[in-house]
Design an enzyme around this catalytic site. Sequence first.
Site, PDB file in Angstrom:
ATOM      1  N   THR A  39       0.844  -1.272  -0.144  1.00 43.40           N
ATOM      2  CA  THR A  39      -0.117   0.206   0.193  1.00 43.40           C
ATOM      3  C   THR A  39       1.059   1.189   0.293  1.00 43.40           C
ATOM      4  OG1 THR A  39      -1.485  -1.317   1.307  1.00 43.40           O
ATOM      5  CG2 THR A  39      -1.573   1.080   1.454  1.00 43.40           C
ATOM      6  N   SER A  44      -2.314   8.428  -1.858  1.00 43.48           N
ATOM      7  CA  SER A  44      -2.136   9.797  -2.560  1.00 43.48           C
ATOM      8  C   SER A  44      -0.835  11.070  -1.876  1.00 43.48           C
ATOM      9  CB  SER A  44      -3.518  10.410  -1.382  1.00 43.48           C
ATOM     10  OG  SER A  44      -5.017  10.091  -1.625  1.00 43.48           O
ATOM     11  N   HIS A  48      -1.464  15.357   6.160  1.00 45.14           N
ATOM     12  CA  HIS A  48      -2.496  15.456   6.864  1.00 45.14           C
ATOM     13  C   HIS A  48      -1.799  16.458   7.800  1.00 45.14           C
ATOM     14  CE1 HIS A  48      -5.080  13.286   3.989  1.00 45.14           C
ATOM     15  NE2 HIS A  48      -4.368  12.084   4.132  1.00 45.14           N
ATOM     16  N   LYS A 248     -12.432  10.345   2.278  1.00 43.63           N
ATOM     17  CA  LYS A 248     -12.166  12.090   1.922  1.00 43.63           C
ATOM     18  C   LYS A 248     -12.956  12.297   0.461  1.00 43.63           C
ATOM     19  CE  LYS A 248      -7.829  11.606   5.178  1.00 43.63           C
ATOM     20  NZ  LYS A 248      -7.893  10.007   5.315  1.00 43.63           N
ATOM     21  N   ARG A 309      -6.737   0.170   1.112  1.00 44.02           N
ATOM     22  CA  ARG A 309      -6.882   0.955   2.299  1.00 44.02           C
ATOM     23  C   ARG A 309      -7.229  -0.427   3.229  1.00 44.02           C
ATOM     24  NH1 ARG A 309     -10.118   3.732  -0.505  1.00 44.02           N
ATOM     25  NH2 ARG A 309      -9.721   5.337  -1.256  1.00 44.02           N
ATOM     26  N   SER A 336      -5.435   5.530   6.411  1.00 42.12           N
ATOM     27  CA  SER A 336      -5.231   6.417   6.058  1.00 42.12           C
ATOM     28  C   SER A 336      -5.169   7.524   8.158  1.00 42.12           C
ATOM     29  CB  SER A 336      -5.450   7.528   4.974  1.00 42.12           C
ATOM     30  OG  SER A 336      -4.908   8.957   4.922  1.00 42.12           O
ATOM     31  N   SER A 340       0.887   9.316   7.163  1.00 44.10           N
ATOM     32  CA  SER A 340       1.347  10.954   8.168  1.00 44.10           C
ATOM     33  C   SER A 340       1.939  10.889   8.943  1.00 44.10           C
ATOM     34  CB  SER A 340       0.345  11.738   8.026  1.00 44.10           C
ATOM     35  OG  SER A 340      -0.880  11.504   6.576  1.00 44.10           O
ATOM     36  N   CYS A 407      16.668   7.875 -19.045  1.00 43.47           N
ATOM     37  CA  CYS A 407      15.056   8.581 -19.122  1.00 43.47           C
ATOM     38  C   CYS A 407      14.613   9.769 -19.909  1.00 43.47           C
ATOM     39  CB  CYS A 407      14.789   8.106 -17.797  1.00 43.47           C
ATOM     40  SG  CYS A 407      12.626   8.506 -17.752  1.00 43.47           S
ATOM     41  N   CYS A 444       6.214   8.160 -21.876  1.00 44.81           N
ATOM     42  CA  CYS A 444       5.888   7.616 -22.196  1.00 44.81           C
ATOM     43  C   CYS A 444       5.701   6.214 -21.681  1.00 44.81           C
ATOM     44  CB  CYS A 444       7.299   7.561 -23.483  1.00 44.81           C
ATOM     45  SG  CYS A 444       8.705   6.623 -22.924  1.00 44.81           S
TER      46      CYS A 444
HETATM   47  C1  LIG Z   1      -6.493   4.657  -1.773  1.00 49.44           C
HETATM   48  C2  LIG Z   1      -5.308   5.284  -0.576  1.00 49.44           C
HETATM   49  C3  LIG Z   1      -5.178   6.217  -0.081  1.00 49.44           C
HETATM   50  C4  LIG Z   1      -4.204   6.855   1.185  1.00 49.44           C
HETATM   51  N1  LIG Z   1      -3.815   8.167   1.001  1.00 49.44           N
HETATM   52  C5  LIG Z   1      -2.958   8.562   1.812  1.00 49.44           C
HETATM   53  C6  LIG Z   1      -2.373   9.848   2.596  1.00 49.44           C
HETATM   54  O1  LIG Z   1      -2.618  10.718   1.708  1.00 49.44           O
HETATM   55  N2  LIG Z   1      -2.248  10.304   3.735  1.00 49.44           N
HETATM   56  C7  LIG Z   1      -1.994   9.174   4.624  1.00 49.44           C
HETATM   57  O2  LIG Z   1      -1.369   9.404   5.320  1.00 49.44           O
HETATM   58  N3  LIG Z   1      -2.717   7.638   4.664  1.00 49.44           N
HETATM   59  C8  LIG Z   1      -2.465   7.175   2.901  1.00 49.44           C
HETATM   60  N4  LIG Z   1      -3.388   6.022   3.099  1.00 49.44           N
HETATM   61  C9  LIG Z   1      -2.623   5.085   3.756  1.00 49.44           C
HETATM   62  C10 LIG Z   1      -0.883   4.716   3.817  1.00 49.44           C
HETATM   63  O3  LIG Z   1      -0.957   3.780   2.410  1.00 49.44           O
HETATM   64  C11 LIG Z   1      -1.324   3.257   4.998  1.00 49.44           C
HETATM   65  O4  LIG Z   1      -1.065   3.856   6.370  1.00 49.44           O
HETATM   66  C12 LIG Z   1       0.462   2.637   4.612  1.00 49.44           C
HETATM   67  O5  LIG Z   1       0.221   2.907   3.428  1.00 49.44           O
HETATM   68  C13 LIG Z   1       0.544   1.770   5.305  1.00 49.44           C
HETATM   69  O6  LIG Z   1       1.670   1.256   5.185  1.00 49.44           O
HETATM   70  P1  LIG Z   1       2.023  -0.378   6.085  1.00 49.44           P
HETATM   71  O7  LIG Z   1       3.389  -0.393   6.197  1.00 49.44           O
HETATM   72  O8  LIG Z   1       0.976  -0.404   6.715  1.00 49.44           O
HETATM   73  O9  LIG Z   1       1.455  -0.863   5.094  1.00 49.44           O
HETATM   74  P2  LIG Z   1       2.787  -1.465   3.514  1.00 49.44           P
HETATM   75  O10 LIG Z   1       2.401  -1.048   2.539  1.00 49.44           O
HETATM   76  O11 LIG Z   1       1.238  -2.500   2.479  1.00 49.44           O
HETATM   77  O12 LIG Z   1       3.663  -2.881   3.653  1.00 49.44           O
HETATM   78  C14 LIG Z   1       2.600  -3.950   4.210  1.00 49.44           C
HETATM   79  C15 LIG Z   1       4.323  -5.316   3.913  1.00 49.44           C
HETATM   80  O13 LIG Z   1       4.319  -6.441   4.163  1.00 49.44           O
HETATM   81  C16 LIG Z   1       4.648  -7.322   3.083  1.00 49.44           C
HETATM   82  N5  LIG Z   1       3.635  -8.095   4.310  1.00 49.44           N
HETATM   83  C17 LIG Z   1       2.952  -8.432   3.696  1.00 49.44           C
HETATM   84  N6  LIG Z   1       2.445 -10.376   4.674  1.00 49.44           N
HETATM   85  C18 LIG Z   1       3.764  -9.962   4.786  1.00 49.44           C
HETATM   86  C19 LIG Z   1       4.579 -11.534   4.981  1.00 49.44           C
HETATM   87  N7  LIG Z   1       4.056 -12.737   5.698  1.00 49.44           N
HETATM   88  N8  LIG Z   1       5.697 -12.007   5.305  1.00 49.44           N
HETATM   89  C20 LIG Z   1       6.645 -11.068   4.906  1.00 49.44           C
HETATM   90  N9  LIG Z   1       6.086  -9.773   4.394  1.00 49.44           N
HETATM   91  C21 LIG Z   1       5.171  -9.727   3.791  1.00 49.44           C
HETATM   92  C22 LIG Z   1       4.119  -7.050   2.137  1.00 49.44           C
HETATM   93  O14 LIG Z   1       4.250  -7.438   0.711  1.00 49.44           O
HETATM   94  C23 LIG Z   1       4.027  -4.930   2.493  1.00 49.44           C
HETATM   95  O15 LIG Z   1       5.322  -4.581   1.878  1.00 49.44           O
HETATM   96  C24 LIG Z   1      -3.361   5.711   1.978  1.00 49.44           C
HETATM   97  C25 LIG Z   1      -4.423   4.737   1.436  1.00 49.44           C
HETATM   98  C26 LIG Z   1      -4.642   4.052   0.305  1.00 49.44           C
HETATM   99  C27 LIG Z   1      -4.918   2.427  -0.566  1.00 49.44           C
END
Ligand SMILES: Cc1cc2nc3c(=O)[nH]c(=O)nc-3n(C[C@H](O)[C@H](O)[C@H](O)COP(=O)(O)OP(=O)(O)OC[C@H]3O[C@@H](n4cnc5c(N)ncnc54)[C@H](O)[C@@H]3O)c2cc1C
Length: 499
Positions: A39, A44, A48, A248, A309, A336, A340, A407, A444
């Site tokens: 994710t 975005s 925030h 949002k 999400r 989200s 942030s 590039c 491209c």
């Molecule tokens: C559409 C959208 C818009 C958003 N906009 C915003 C924004 O503008 N501002 C903001 O603050 N937040 C925003 N967010 C939220 C934000 O993107 C997330 O809170 C954040 O990226 C979460 O990060 P994470 O590390 O928890 O998850 P991830 O980035 O998904 O990382 C989890 C990792 O765990 C790995 N994994 C899973 N299972 C295993 C396993 N069994 N063994 C080893 N690895 C594993 C996955 O491959 C992945 O790489 C948005 C989210 C979405 C979907």
Amino acid sequence: MRIIIIGAGVIGTAIARELSRYETDVVLLEKTADVANGTSKANSGIIHAGYNADFNTLKGKLNVKSNPVFDKLCADLKVPFKRIGSFVVGFNEQDLKELKKKKENGEKNGLNNLEIIGRKQLISQEPNINKNAKYALYAPEAAIISPYELTIAYADNAVINGAQVVLNTEVYDLYFEDGKISGVKTNQGEIKADLVINAAGLYSDKIAGMANDEFKINPRKGEYHLFDKEYGDIVNHILFPMPAKNSKGILVLPTVHGNILIGPNAYDTNDKDELSTTNKGLDEILKGARRLIPEIPEKGIITSFSGLRAALDSGDFHIDFSKNKGGLINIIGIQSPGLSSTPAISEMVVQMVKDYSNSEKYNLKLKKDFKQENPKLPHYYEYEEKEKVDEWQKIVKENEDYGEIICRCEHVSRGEIIDAINSPVPAQTIDGIKRRTRASSGRCQAGFCGPRLLKILSDQLDIDPLQVSKKGSGSQILKARSKQLILEKTKQDKKAGDQ
Ligand SMILES: Cc1cc2nc3c(=O)[nH]c(=O)nc-3n(C[C@H](O)[C@H](O)[C@H](O)COP(=O)(O)OP(=O)(O)OC[C@H]3O[C@@H](n4cnc5c(N)ncnc54)[C@H](O)[C@@H]3O)c2cc1C
């Protein structure tokens, strides 16, 4: 003490970096071929301001605490970041009431600069805004960032400070001794651990389940369109509509690299890996964005994508020790404003780790030689202004690889690509190079530089070109050598002729 973090998204990498300040063994495990592949690569990219979430929620508190930290953090880690401010745009008196409520909530959260502005001021700041827009809540603290560059920079800094990032390693079980964590089972074998941090994003409920902790992540998809830089000045701030029921709403915003991003919509789904986009969804975001900026040009779209999400029913973040087993920290429901909130989330988790380590008599000590900063690498796009051209010439004189543009859309040189392949968490795929250098992310979309990137990767990694992949195993770019294809075709033709 060995601490294993599962998941190299922005949360796992931020925690790895924060823990690498201490004399301890930090191992970050990621199932895919790179960091920032979940994710954290598709959102975005907004830091925030913190007026949205209720301060009584964990996400509200952590967002507000984190926002001011980003200027220094991004300067240290060399991550592009711009504090451009945001507007929530209202069209009528009912919207004005809602904007006032948001302002009050923001003030309760400690934001002192929020302001409700009228149409005249709004149009002077955003000349392309819908002419029916009447009011806006202005938050100067809101900012934009490159979410995957932040994730990569956290991971690089963690590695510089002694942490290990182990890619292509999927955790499929946890094991325990006397009710406490003892290690993880992966597709690469077992790894012993004294503490495990579950930062697996969409799959964090599955990892928690391995300790019988019950959670249910409800994936909610959001689709986006990205526009060519040619239209980059169509908006100056982050523009939010009035919020929708479960998101949002559809936004229009500039990116740190000068593109325009519109989206996301919000659809519940059962599939945690399904990232397709649909005509219906993309039409919906274009329509939504045009409520804010009516003149958005469809012909400016260069790519579309979606993110998922990781929502819990509570709507809040869950960050706590396992209820069932010792030595496991679950970080779940980080939707989200997760991006942030990374500075405060990592600080909170490190405090939990310290408390646990004290109770287990490990007593973490700060390192004396922690390196706060990532090295500054040359990027041609930062030297394109007339006054800086001479500086770039000096860089090219020292290393001519910086003089060859690979590039053309994003003006990325061979030297920058080689730097990415040799970085602390090395780029090993075409997407890995793209997220570290921007090569292939322009108009491209790899049409020109794709084959050249492939050649550089195969030369630098000393692998067969057939092995070079877009994003890891199963996404190889080339199918076979053309000579081999000709031979196979000749064989087939001969067989058909003999029959
Ligand atoms: C559409 C959208 C818009 C958003 N906009 C915003 C924004 O503008 N501002 C903001 O603050 N937040 C925003 N967010 C939220 C934000 O993107 C997330 O809170 C954040 O990226 C979460 O990060 P994470 O590390 O928890 O998850 P991830 O980035 O998904 O990382 C989890 C990792 O765990 C790995 N994994 C899973 N299972 C295993 C396993 N069994 N063994 C080893 N690895 C594993 C996955 O491959 C992945 O790489 C948005 C989210 C979405 C979907």
